[in-house]
Structures are given as structure tokens and as C-alpha cells.
Design a protein around this motif. Sequence first.
Motif, PDB file in Angstrom:
ATOM      1  N   ILE A   1      -8.900  29.563   3.888  1.00  0.00           N
ATOM      2  CA  ILE A   1      -9.093  30.435   2.727  1.00  0.00           C
ATOM      3  C   ILE A   1     -10.029  31.521   3.214  1.00  0.00           C
ATOM      4  O   ILE A   1     -11.235  31.308   3.304  1.00  0.00           O
ATOM      5  N   ASN A   2      -9.480  32.670   3.558  1.00  0.00           N
ATOM      6  CA  ASN A   2     -10.289  33.739   4.125  1.00  0.00           C
ATOM      7  C   ASN A   2     -10.446  34.858   3.117  1.00  0.00           C
ATOM      8  O   ASN A   2      -9.621  35.029   2.225  1.00  0.00           O
ATOM      9  N   GLY A   3     -11.506  35.643   3.281  1.00  0.00           N
ATOM     10  CA  GLY A   3     -11.685  36.811   2.440  1.00  0.00           C
ATOM     11  C   GLY A   3     -12.193  36.482   1.044  1.00  0.00           C
ATOM     12  O   GLY A   3     -11.787  37.099   0.071  1.00  0.00           O
ATOM     13  N   ILE A   4     -13.063  35.475   0.947  1.00  0.00           N
ATOM     14  CA  ILE A   4     -13.709  35.225  -0.340  1.00  0.00           C
ATOM     15  C   ILE A   4     -15.192  35.475  -0.161  1.00  0.00           C
ATOM     16  O   ILE A   4     -15.703  35.505   0.960  1.00  0.00           O
ATOM     17  N   ASP A   5     -15.879  35.678  -1.278  1.00  0.00           N
ATOM     18  CA  ASP A   5     -17.308  35.970  -1.238  1.00  0.00           C
ATOM     19  C   ASP A   5     -18.035  34.880  -0.464  1.00  0.00           C
ATOM     20  O   ASP A   5     -17.721  33.703  -0.583  1.00  0.00           O
ATOM     21  N   ARG A   6     -19.031  35.269   0.341  1.00  0.00           N
ATOM     22  CA  ARG A   6     -19.596  34.259   1.251  1.00  0.00           C
ATOM     23  C   ARG A   6     -20.387  33.199   0.513  1.00  0.00           C
ATOM     24  O   ARG A   6     -20.450  32.054   0.942  1.00  0.00           O
ATOM     25  N   VAL A   7     -20.989  33.588  -0.623  1.00  0.00           N
ATOM     26  CA  VAL A   7     -21.713  32.569  -1.392  1.00  0.00           C
ATOM     27  C   VAL A   7     -20.712  31.579  -1.980  1.00  0.00           C
ATOM     28  O   VAL A   7     -20.914  30.362  -1.949  1.00  0.00           O
ATOM     29  N   LEU A   8     -19.607  32.129  -2.481  1.00  0.00           N
ATOM     30  CA  LEU A   8     -18.557  31.258  -3.007  1.00  0.00           C
ATOM     31  C   LEU A   8     -18.022  30.351  -1.909  1.00  0.00           C
ATOM     32  O   LEU A   8     -17.790  29.153  -2.127  1.00  0.00           O
ATOM     33  N   ALA A   9     -17.845  30.908  -0.701  1.00  0.00           N
ATOM     34  CA  ALA A   9     -17.311  30.114   0.403  1.00  0.00           C
ATOM     35  C   ALA A   9     -18.231  28.942   0.722  1.00  0.00           C
ATOM     36  O   ALA A   9     -17.779  27.801   0.889  1.00  0.00           O
ATOM     37  N   ALA A  10     -19.534  29.236   0.773  1.00  0.00           N
ATOM     38  CA  ALA A  10     -20.485  28.166   1.067  1.00  0.00           C
ATOM     39  C   ALA A  10     -20.416  27.090  -0.005  1.00  0.00           C
ATOM     40  O   ALA A  10     -20.417  25.884   0.281  1.00  0.00           O
ATOM     41  N   GLU A  11     -20.308  27.565  -1.234  1.00  0.00           N
ATOM     42  CA  GLU A  11     -20.268  26.618  -2.348  1.00  0.00           C
ATOM     43  C   GLU A  11     -19.000  25.759  -2.292  1.00  0.00           C
ATOM     44  O   GLU A  11     -19.046  24.540  -2.476  1.00  0.00           O
ATOM     45  N   LEU A  12     -17.865  26.435  -2.004  1.00  0.00           N
ATOM     46  CA  LEU A  12     -16.600  25.706  -1.900  1.00  0.00           C
ATOM     47  C   LEU A  12     -16.684  24.648  -0.808  1.00  0.00           C
ATOM     48  O   LEU A  12     -16.272  23.503  -0.992  1.00  0.00           O
ATOM     49  N   ALA A  13     -17.237  25.060   0.350  1.00  0.00           N
ATOM     50  CA  ALA A  13     -17.316  24.131   1.469  1.00  0.00           C
ATOM     51  C   ALA A  13     -18.147  22.917   1.082  1.00  0.00           C
ATOM     52  O   ALA A  13     -17.787  21.773   1.372  1.00  0.00           O
ATOM     53  N   GLU A  14     -19.245  23.194   0.375  1.00  0.00           N
ATOM     54  CA  GLU A  14     -20.123  22.101  -0.030  1.00  0.00           C
ATOM     55  C   GLU A  14     -19.386  21.148  -0.967  1.00  0.00           C
ATOM     56  O   GLU A  14     -19.423  19.935  -0.808  1.00  0.00           O
ATOM     57  N   ARG A  15     -18.707  21.739  -1.932  1.00  0.00           N
ATOM     58  CA  ARG A  15     -18.017  20.886  -2.902  1.00  0.00           C
ATOM     59  C   ARG A  15     -16.862  20.132  -2.258  1.00  0.00           C
ATOM     60  O   ARG A  15     -16.632  18.971  -2.558  1.00  0.00           O
ATOM     61  N   LEU A  16     -16.154  20.823  -1.354  1.00  0.00           N
ATOM     62  CA  LEU A  16     -15.049  20.146  -0.675  1.00  0.00           C
ATOM     63  C   LEU A  16     -15.567  18.962   0.139  1.00  0.00           C
ATOM     64  O   LEU A  16     -14.982  17.885   0.150  1.00  0.00           O
ATOM     65  N   THR A  17     -16.684  19.198   0.817  1.00  0.00           N
ATOM     66  CA  THR A  17     -17.257  18.127   1.610  1.00  0.00           C
ATOM     67  C   THR A  17     -17.618  16.949   0.719  1.00  0.00           C
ATOM     68  O   THR A  17     -17.296  15.794   1.013  1.00  0.00           O
ATOM     69  N   ALA A  18     -18.289  17.249  -0.388  1.00  0.00           N
ATOM     70  CA  ALA A  18     -18.676  16.187  -1.312  1.00  0.00           C
ATOM     71  C   ALA A  18     -17.443  15.473  -1.846  1.00  0.00           C
ATOM     72  O   ALA A  18     -17.382  14.251  -1.917  1.00  0.00           O
ATOM     73  N   ARG A  19     -16.445  16.275  -2.169  1.00  0.00           N
ATOM     74  CA  ARG A  19     -15.235  15.714  -2.762  1.00  0.00           C
ATOM     75  C   ARG A  19     -14.488  14.829  -1.760  1.00  0.00           C
ATOM     76  O   ARG A  19     -14.019  13.746  -2.107  1.00  0.00           O
ATOM     77  N   THR A  20     -14.398  15.298  -0.504  1.00  0.00           N
ATOM     78  CA  THR A  20     -13.656  14.495   0.473  1.00  0.00           C
ATOM     79  C   THR A  20     -14.406  13.208   0.777  1.00  0.00           C
ATOM     80  O   THR A  20     -13.805  12.208   1.143  1.00  0.00           O
ATOM     81  N   GLN A  21     -15.737  13.246   0.634  1.00  0.00           N
ATOM     82  CA  GLN A  21     -16.466  11.994   0.845  1.00  0.00           C
ATOM     83  C   GLN A  21     -16.212  11.031  -0.302  1.00  0.00           C
ATOM     84  O   GLN A  21     -16.201   9.813  -0.126  1.00  0.00           O
TER      85      GLN A  21
END
Lengths: 204, 581
Positions: A177-197
Motif C-alpha cells: 500500500i504505497n502513497g499514503i500519509d506517513r502517519v497513517l502508514a505508521a498507524e496502519l502498520a502498528e494495527r496490522l502487527t497487533a491484528r496479525t498477532q
Amino acid sequence: MTPPEPGPRPISSPVSSPAPGPASWSAASGPGSPPGPPAGGEPPSGLRPPRHPVDGRAIGWWTGQALVLVAPPVLVLLLLGLLIPPARFWLLLPALVLAVPGLVYTLVMPRVRHRVHRWEITDDAVYTASGWIWHKWRVAPMSRIQTVDTVRGPIQQIFGLAGVIVTTASAAGAIKINGIDRVLAAELAERLTARTQAVPEDAA
Amino acid sequence: MSRDEYAAGAGTTAAAGVAEAADGTGNARNTEHAVAAENAGHAEHAVAAESAENSGGTDAGDEGSRARWSRLDPRLLRFTLARSLGPAAPVATTLPFARDGLGLQAAVTLGVILVVFAAIAVAGLVRYATTRYRVTAERVEFRSGLVFRRRRSVPRDRVRSVDLEADPLRRFFGLATVTIGTGRTDDGKGLVIDGVSRAAARLLRVELLGRTDPADSVIAELRPAWIRYALLSSWSLLIGLAPFGVFFRVLDAFGVDPAEVGFLGYLWSRVTATDPFVVTAVAVAIVLSIGLSGALLLYVESWWNFRLTREPDRAFSIRRGLLTTRSVTLEERRLYGVELAEPLPLRWGGGARLKAVATGLGEDESVVLLPPAPRAEAHRVAGAVLAAATPAAAPVEKASTEPPVEAPAPTPVEPPVEAVGEVSGKASPTLAPLAAHPRAALRRRVVRALWPPMVVSAVLGGLAAWLSWVPGLLWLAGPALLPAALLLALDAYRNLGHGLHGPYLVTRYGTARRRTVALRRTSIIGWTVGRSPFQRRAGLITLAATTAAGGGSYEVVDVSVAEGLAFAEESVPGLLAPFVR
């Protein structure tokens, strides 16, 4: 860059529901992005487009990328053409041959991509659409996600953008998922990580 | 080094170490292996083990599992010398004699060759001197290197495969290369121990996989008659041309002008004097005969003694090779499917090959389950292998085959797939009836088939118009190609197909190389739907199932949108459905 407002928000619930709070994810799209155009690039009649468009600044980013690709050879040929009069014709001709399709590419590709590229993250899966001539829709279930990374290339950084890279065990490549706001990207990554765990990983 | 030390190094297998731990005083007694002797070398091993434990600290806390470090086989020294000095010796002896006749370029080339051989020899000696390995109750440990010291340690419960390989020279010296694979793709080739004796290599395998040597049930074995399929190899032409390429490369490397070589000049004068048709025919005949005999030899070398067997502890074992012997173990749970490949010549000859679709292999590696063989045999083997690998169809009990050590070797059992019973004992999934693809897919292939003849016509016609010596009717070659191109297009369309067969997704595509892939549905970890502008107009998509095994994704090419999405949903319920409107 203008950071988006949303604070940490728990993922809706571990119950499998195809659509999580759509408002929650779309609110995070950041103020920089224009309201996404409706159906991006019309997917096959049966497949609906992912819910969220990429950031509007992505047009600038893709334009920058196209320029990095197209500009150097054209400029070098132009410069040489101006400096070496005897060979001028044979230097300026290829410059022109490169410049015209390059210009079309630089102008058209980012806009088409912006209409096509979309993403969506549900409780169960990551879903993306990408491409400009060849379109691609990709789905990966949460239970098969191995790593979640964020990337920020140099040009993406200029525009305050970032990307999320979701890898699975497949050698066919990561979902990006490229070209999204970097704060949003960090947040998404964090949530995805939490979710996959939270989701037990499937065998295999 | 004394002779006795050699014996100890060769005979001290890791297995002995586990059975009876060295106590550090040099008095350990090896009861299991008569070969291992108590001698000076023995104490050295024990000390090595001791010091490694003190420094590494990886084994702190498992007092009972100290194993002696084993060295590589001393015959590795002779092997190394033979491999490097053997080829170098003639070069070195010719150098002084031919000194005056050599140009600078040739001298430099020869010098570089000698230096390289010397470096290889030294590297081999260093490797022998510095390499140690051992198997403890918990892990396989390996260390090597003088300047760059490498230590590797693999937990035993991660060991997925132990493969043995021996090329002709290694076989001559009784050596083998052991590759211990962990099934992780990011791990490269796994842990490679190159230069143990073949007996030690077999013992290592038995110990790590808990497997007694002889195979249990043979699934497939090479039959001599199959060698006819070697003649249908697509490599023949390349093999036929290769010697000429090498010959001229060598001439080039030594700075020799081909025109100066006596017999070449003579040959050339004869060739120019002969009818070009005769020359062409002879050249084709020579290249083909080299290529075909090369393909035959290659087949024999690669597949001699080929045996695919099923081992008692849920693994397949593949052994093959005439000069270089190879032995590969593939755990059943790593096998996610099979790929039946039929290159066009082989398909015309009624043959097929079979590959495993498995995890834990490198990018370009593949496990061949069957060499070019009759198509029916390929389907039979595909069915047998898949029936064995289908989790519920396989025997559940496994405790008896565990290694005697207390190493935990958890074998995660996959959840049984619904509708398992359909497969076991019945026809192979690769024979399943497949759904045909829409007519639009045929139209795409016909349009594609029209292009090459048109381009050929245009180019040749243009040439004829431009250059007077090109025959004016050459443009007819394009239209002449048309029927063949159309037939191939029709064939490509008829080859397209997809379907479900019990727990397997089956897809088929391709004409120059037709592939039929059967992929276990539980191994699908995502979907990719792709669409080109042309597909968009035709209402088609290409659906790709991504998986951890094999090539990473397997495609259902040019299927209609509705059918493709329905097929995806049927294959893996619930994955794509939320995104279909």
C-alpha cells in the motif's frame, strides 16, 4: 506535513466481520487526500474496489518518480546536442523521441494510478488494487501475514508519504500500500502487527 | 597427523557422541561403533568439545548431551589435491617447455589458472583443518574457517531434510556432501557439510531423521525404456551447439585466430567448395547427432537408478544419478501439490515430467518426482504422491519412528480437509475433468497467433524490396507459418482449464510447455486478480492463487470474471467473498 488527527484506536473486535468500522479507517485517510473518486478503474464487474483511495499527494510522488526515470537521459542528450553542433541532429532526435512518450507517461501515469490504487483492511484480510495499464487486485488473509513493514523512499518523503508492505510466505511478492500519509502508514502498520498477532497463524 | 587420528576422525560419528557423552578426560568409550578407536585423536575431540562449550555457552544446562566434535574425512585431503593439482599438473609441466612459443596473453592466462588451482588447494586444506561438526541431543553444530570463522547451529527439531550428494570425484574418494535443510526459504541451502565419508553421511541421515536405511515402499522406479523420452528433450539443440561454442571460446582465450588452425582452414576451403544444401544438411546432422547423444547421456547420468520411495516417517525419498549420485528427502507435509509438465516435443511423444510443488526449496530449486516418462506413469505417480501427502489419508501414528533421543520433534498435523475421501486411492487430481475457458480466451489466442506471421511477412517483404539479392517471394514464408500458428493457438485454448478435485485446485495452461498443477487448497494464502487492457475488453481475468510453495503463485489464465471469482470462492471459502459485490 499535517499529521492526521486520529489517536490510537482498538481494532473493532476479533470477531470475523468482513467490514470493520469503515468510518474508523477512512477517517484516518488524512486531510491531504481529496475525496476519493468513486469506482477506481472499474474492477471486474464482480470485484468491488477497495474502500480507501491513496493520498492525493501520491500524484506528485508518481510524477516525481516518472521524472527521475525520464528526465536524465533527455537532459543529457539535450545538453550534448547543444554542446556538439556537428552531431546536433543525431542527439536532439533521440532526445525528442524519448521526451514525447516520457512526457505523456509523466502526465498520464500518475493520474491513472491515483484513480486505480486503493486499499482496504478488514478484520480478516488486506485488500489492494494497483496498476495503471495492467490492473491487479490482491487479497491476503490476516492469518497468513508474516511481516508488516513501512517504507519511505526519498521522493515519498518529500511528499510526506509512506508505504506499508505486507509479506506472506509466498514467493510471489509482498502486498504494497504505497502513497499514503506517513502517519497513517505508521498507524496502519502498528494495527496490522497487533491484528496479525491476535489472529492465530495458520499452519503452512 | 597420524594415521590413527584419521581413523578416529572418520569413525567418530556424531551418533556415537550422543549415545555416550565424552567426559572430558579422554576416557569416553564408544560401544556402538567398532570403527572408532580410543587413541590420541580421541582426546583431542573431547577437548575440542569441552572448550567449545565453555566459549560458546550454547549448551550450558544440558550436561547429558555433550557430543564429541567430528572432523571431516581425511580422504578430503587427497580429494582436494586431486581436484586442484590434477588439472594443474599438465599446465605446470608444459609451461617451461612452451615458454618461447607462448604469447603474453596465453602466459598470463595459464599463470592465472595455476594461481587459482593453488588457491583452491589451500582453501581445501584449510577447510579440512578447521571444520568440526557434532550432533547433540538438541542441535546440530558446525564450525569452520580460519579467517572467517563460521559457527552454525541448527535445532534438531527444525531439521526437515538431510540430502546426500556425491559427484564422481567425491565418489572415487568415498566422500559425500550432506545438506541439512531446515525448510526455511530464507536460509539459503541449509547447513552444508562437504567432505564426510559416505558411511558417516548415511549415519548422519539416520540419526537426524530417525530413519533406517532401506526404502519402504517404492512409488516409482526408472525403466530403461523411458530413455526414449530423452530424445524429445528441448535441450538437444543447445547441447549440440555447445561444443562448438566452447571450442571457439578456448581459441579466443588463448588468443588463437581460428583461421590459423590448420585443419579449420582446410575444412573451410572444403566447405566453400561444396553445395550449400549439402553443407547445411551435414551441419544439421552433426549438431543433431551430438545433441541427441548428449541428451541421452544426460538422461542416463541424471536419472540412472532413479527411485521415488515413501519412507515410514511421512517423507518421500528420491535417489538418482549415475556419476553424481543424489539423494533428496521431501517431507510429506512440505508437499503442497504437484506440477505435471509437458514440453511440446515430449507431449507429442506421449511423455510427461512431474515436479513437486513444495515449500522450503530455494528460488530455482525443484524436486523432480519423475523424469520424462510415459504420461500415464506421470499421472499415476502424481496420484500416488498426493494421496500419500493428503493429511487425513496418511497414517496418523508416528511415535514408533521417532529417533531414540529425547529431541522434541513436533510434527504439526494439518487440519483435515473436507472431502478427503474422494482422493485416496482414486484417480490423480491431474486427471480431473477441467472446465473449459470462455470463447473469448480462444479469440485472444488466435489474435496473438496472427501477429508473428504478419511481422515475418512484413520484415521479409521489406527486405526483398530493399535488397536485390533477397528472393522476392520470401514474404510468402509468413502466410506459410499461419496454419501452424493457428493450430498452436487452438491447442493453447484447448489446454486451458481449471477445476477442483477434492482438496486440490487443478489448473492447466500453456502450449510450448503445458503445465497441469494440482495445488492443495489449504495451502492457498491469498489471491491476485490481474487484468490487462485486452482482457478487460474480453471480459476475462487471470486468477492467481498465491502459496508458500513452489513458484509462489499458480494461475488460472483467461477465465471469465464471474466464473473466476466463483471458482476462487469455491476453492477457499470466505477469502475473496467480502470483496465481491
